[in-house]
Design a protein around this motif. Structure first.
Motif, PDB file in Angstrom:
ATOM      1  N   ALA A  22       0.839  -1.201   0.000  1.00 23.10           N
ATOM      2  CA  ALA A  22       0.000   0.000   0.000  1.00 23.10           C
ATOM      3  C   ALA A  22       0.873   1.251   0.000  1.00 23.10           C
ATOM      4  N   LEU A  23       1.945   1.216   0.809  1.00 20.84           N
ATOM      5  CA  LEU A  23       2.855   2.362   0.870  1.00 20.84           C
ATOM      6  C   LEU A  23       3.547   2.567  -0.477  1.00 20.84           C
ATOM      7  N   SER A  25       2.460   1.946  -3.309  1.00 20.66           N
ATOM      8  CA  SER A  25       1.550   2.507  -4.305  1.00 20.66           C
ATOM      9  C   SER A  25       1.540   4.034  -4.297  1.00 20.66           C
ATOM     10  N   LEU A  26       2.052   4.615  -3.208  1.00 20.58           N
ATOM     11  CA  LEU A  26       2.145   6.071  -3.147  1.00 20.58           C
ATOM     12  C   LEU A  26       3.111   6.582  -4.203  1.00 20.58           C
ATOM     13  N   HIS A  66      -3.294  -0.165  -4.596  1.00 17.09           N
ATOM     14  CA  HIS A  66      -3.922   1.096  -4.242  1.00 17.09           C
ATOM     15  C   HIS A  66      -5.123   0.884  -3.323  1.00 17.09           C
ATOM     16  N   ARG A  69      -4.223   0.855   0.210  1.00 18.91           N
ATOM     17  CA  ARG A  69      -4.113   2.198   0.784  1.00 18.91           C
ATOM     18  C   ARG A  69      -5.462   2.643   1.336  1.00 18.91           C
ATOM     19  N   THR A  70      -6.491   2.428   0.507  1.00 15.59           N
ATOM     20  CA  THR A  70      -7.833   2.786   0.944  1.00 15.59           C
ATOM     21  C   THR A  70      -8.209   1.999   2.208  1.00 15.59           C
TER      22      THR A  70
END
Lengths: 271, 331
Positions: A22-23, A25-26, A66, A69-70
Motif C-alpha cells: 500500500a505504501l 503505491s504512493l 492502491h 491504501r484505501t
C-alpha cells in the motif's frame, strides 16, 4: 515475554507485507491504476499484468496495491475514531460509576441493538458516501464495543490499591484516569483495536461492495469485487485478487490481536 | 497532653447498603463501623486490632476519606473532615494524611517508575520546583533504605520488602502529620517485618509522625503502639494503653485474641488461659442483639444477650482504659 509467538509474527508479516504494498503505491504501481488496456481485458496473470486485468483492461495488481491504501486509511481512521470516543465514554462511565455509568451504557446498548451495517448505512445516509464518511460510519459502529472494553478495565482498576493510594495523595480524578488507570488498560485496548481494524476492513469492503462506501475512481477491494463478479467465470482473477487481499488483511489483524493477547497475558501476572 | 489532639474521632459510623436482586435495590444495611471514638496526639501510635471483617480497614478508609463516613466526626488539626468535599480535602487535608496499604504488590502502579511514584505527591501538591524535587526524592529514598540509582526501575523489579519501603517513601515525602498503615507488614516475611517496623519507628521519632497502625497481629501491635483499640464487628470492645492492655485486659474478646498469640514461654510471663472462640463472626448485616460478642463469648450471661454494653471507663484512675462489657474480667 520473549517466547515465540507465531500468531503475532505471522500476523505482523502479513499485515506488514500488505502495508508495504500500500505504501509503495504512493510512489509506484506497475501500471497506472486507471489506465485501460482495451486489447488486454479480462486477462489472466502474465509477466506484464501480474494479477491479470479487469473488464476495463485495468491492471488488477496495481489496483489491489492502491486498494490496500484505501483499506488502511479507512481502517485506521475508523479505529482512531472508535478508540478515542469509545475509550473516553468507557473511562468516564467506568470511573464515575452510578448513574453516569447507567446513562452512557444504556445509550451504548441502544447502539448495539442495531446491526452494525444498518448503523453504518444510517451514518452514510446522513453524511453521504465517500472514503472519509465510510471511515466515520465504521468508527461509530465500533464505539459501543470499545467503550465496553474500556469501561470494564476502568471498573476493575479503580478499586485497586494504587488507585486508592493516588486518591489519598490528592491526585485529581482526570489525572488518575489518564496517568494511573489508562496505561494499565492500554493492553486490552490494543487487542480491541486490532480486532476492530479487521472488522473495519470487512465493513469497508461490504459497504463498497454495496456501492455505498468508497466511490470510484478510488480503488477499494470491496468495490473491485463488485465490479468483477459478473465476469468471474470468464476470468476469476479480477475477483480472486481483491477477495484474497481482504481475507489476508483480516486474517493478519486477527492473528495480531491473538498474538498481542498472548504476549500480554504473560506480562499480565506482574499487574 | 496539651492542646487539642491531632486526630479526634467521635461516633464514627459507616454503613454500606446491601444490594440484591436484578434491580440492585438496597435491601438492608451493613454496619461496617459503629460508633467508634478515639483521639490521637502528634508523634503517637494508635494500634487497631481485630479479626478480618472487624471493620479495621473501613475505619482506616473513612479517616483518609476514601469513604465518606455515614455519621460521626473526624476532627483533624481542628477541622471536621468527616463531611468535607473532595476539593477541600485535596486543598487542605490530603497532603497531611497518608496511607500505607497492606499489599505492596497492588499499592504501586505497575506502569510507573520508582521515581515517578515517590515524586508524584510533590508534583500533585506543587511542592518545590520540578528540578529540586529530585534531591528530596533521593533523600527520602535513601532514608527508607533504597538506592536512588534504582529510580528508573518499575515495581515488579523489587521485592516485597523493597516495595513496602517504596510505599513508605511515597507516604513520607510530603512530611505528613498522620500516616495510616493498614496491615503494612502482614504480607511480608517475618524477618522483613521487623526491618519495616524498625524503620517506621525510627521515622516516627525523627519526623514526629502519628501512626494509626492496623493489624490482626497482636505481637506487632504490641511492639509499635502506644494505645490499642480492639474492634469486633465494627464496634470498640476495649481501648487501653498498649502495656496496660497486654497486662490487664478486661474484655473477654481481648483475652481470646491474646490467648491465640503464639509465644515463647518465659517464667516471668504468665500465659493467659487458652480460649478458642467457637464459630465465625456473625454477619455484619445482621448483628446479634445485645453485646455483639455474646454469641462467642465464653462468659456470656442473659444481660449480654439483651442489653448493648456502652463503652465506659474502667478501673482506677488509669487514664484511657475503656471497655464495652457488662462483666469485665478482673485483673
Amino acid at each position: 515475554m520473549m517466547r515465540s509467538n507465531p500468531n503475532l509474527s505471522i500476523g505482523l508479516a502479513i499485515v506488514g507485507l500488505l502495508a508495504l504494498l500500500a505504501l509503495a503505491s504512493l510512489v509506484y504501481t506497475p501500471h497506472d491504476i486507471n489506465e485501460m488496456h482495451r486489447e488486454h481485458r479480462l486477462e489472466g496473470p502474465s509477466s506484464r499484468f501480474w494479477l491479470g486485468t479487469d473488464n476495463f483492461g485495468r491492471d488488477v495488481f496495481s489496483r489491489v496495491m492502491h486498494g490496500g491504501r484505501t483499506a488502511f486509511f479507512v481502517g485506521s481512521t475508523a479505529v482512531a475514531i472508535g478508540l478515542v470516543v469509545g475509550t473516553l465514554i468507557g473511562a468516564i462511565a467506568g470511573y464515575a460509576g452510578a448513574w453516569v455509568d447507567e446513562a452512557f451504557m444504556r445509550v451504548m446498548d441502544g447502539l448495539l441493538a442495531f446491526p452494525g451495517l444498518i448503523m453504518a448505512l444510517m451514518v452514510i445516509a446522513i453524511a453521504g458516501p465517500g472514503t472519509f464518511n465510510t471511515a466515520l460510519a465504521i468508527g461509530v459502529m465500533s464505539v459501543p464495543t470499545i467503550s465496553r472494553i474500556a469501561r470494564s478495565g476502568f471498573i476493575q482498576l479503580k478499586s485497586m490499591d494504587f488507585v486508592q493510594a493516588a486518591r489519598t495523595i490528592g491526585v485529581r480524578p482526570v489525572a488518575i484516569m489518564v496517568r494511573h488507570i489508562l496505561p494499565n488498560v492500554v493492553s486490552s485496548l490494543v487487542v480491541a483495536a486490532s480486532v476492530a481494524f479487521a472488522a473495519a476492513i470487512l465493513s469497508e469492503a461490504g459497504l463498497s461492495y454495496l456501492g455505498l462506501g468508497v466511490q470510484p475512481p478510488t480503488p477499494s477491494w470491496g468495490r473491485m469485487l463488485r465490479e468483477a463478479q459478473g465476469h468471474f467465470l470468464r476470468s476469476p482473477w479480477s475477483t480472486l485478487a481483491p477477495g484474497l487481499a481482504i481475507t489476508l488483511m483480516v486474517l493478519g489483524f486477527y492473528m495480531i490481536s491473538n498474538g498481542v493477547r498472548d504476549a500480554l497475558d504473560v506480562r499480565g501476572h506482574h499487574l | 497532653m496539651s492542646g487539642p489532639a491531632l486526630l479526634e474521632v467521635s461516633g464514627l459510623t459507616k454503613t454500606f447498603p446491601v444490594k440484591t436482586g436484578l434491580l440492585q435495590r438496597a435491601k438492608g444495611e451493613l454496619q461496617a463501623v459503629t460508633d467508634v471514638s478515639f483521639g490521637l496526639d502528634r508523634g503517637r501510635t494508635l494500634g487497631v486490632v481485630g479479626e478480618s471483617g472487624s471493620g479495621k480497614s473501613t475505619l482506616a478508609k473513612c479517616i483518609v476519606r476514601l469513604y465518606p463516613p455515614t455519621s460521626g466526626r473526624i476532627g483533624f488539626r481542628g477541622a471536621d473532615i468527616a463531611r468535607m468535599g473532595e476539593g477541600m480535602l485535596r486543598a487542605r487535608v490530603r497532603e497531611h494524611i497518608q496511607m500505607i496499604f497492606q499489599d505492596p504488590y497492588s499499592s504501586l502502579n505497575p506502569r510507573h517508575t520508582l521515581y515517578s511514584i515517590v515524586e508524584e505527591p510533590l508534583r500533585v501538591h506543587r511542592r518545590l520546583p520540578a528540578e529540586e524535587r529530585g534531591y528530596l526524592v533521593d533523600a527520602v529514598l535513601e532514608r527508607v533504605g533504597l538506592d536512588p540509582v534504582l529510580r528508573t526501575r518499575r515495581p515488579h523489579e523489587f521485592s516485597g520488602g523493597q516495595r513496602q519501603r517504596i510505599a513508605i517513601a511515597r507516604a513520607l515525602v510530603l512530611n505528613p502529620d498522620l500516616v495510616i498503615a493498614d496491615e503494612p507488614v502482614s504480607a511480608l516475611d517475618v524477618s522483613i517485618q521487623a526491618q519495616i517496623l524498625t524503620l517506621m519507628q525510627d521515622l516516627q521519632e525523627e519526623l514526629g509522625l502519628a501512626y494509626i497502625f492496623i493489624s490482626h497481629d497482636l505481637s506487632v501491635v504490641r511492639a509499635i503502639a502506644d494505645t490499642v483499640i480492639v474492634l469486633y464487628l465494627g464496634r470498640v470492645m476495649e481501648v487501653a494503653p498498649a502495656d496496660r492492655l497486654f497486662a490487664c485486659y478486661a474484655h473477654p474478646y481481648t483475652q481470646a485474641l491474646l490467648s491465640a498469640v503464639p509465644m515463647v514461654r518465659t517464667d516471668e510471663e504468665e500465659r493467659p488461659p487458652r480460649i478458642i472462640l467457637a464459630g465465625d463472626q456473625p454477619d455484619a448485616a445482621n448483628p446479634p442483639a445485645g453485646c455483639v460478642f455474646h454469641t462467642r463469648c465464653p462468659y456470656a450471661r442473659n444481660r449480654c444477650r439483651n442489653e448493648v454494653p456502652s463503652v465506659r471507663q474502667i478501673a482506677d484512675q488509669t487514664e484511657g482504659h475503656r471497655i464495652a462489657c457488662h462483666f469485665p474480667l478482673s485483673g
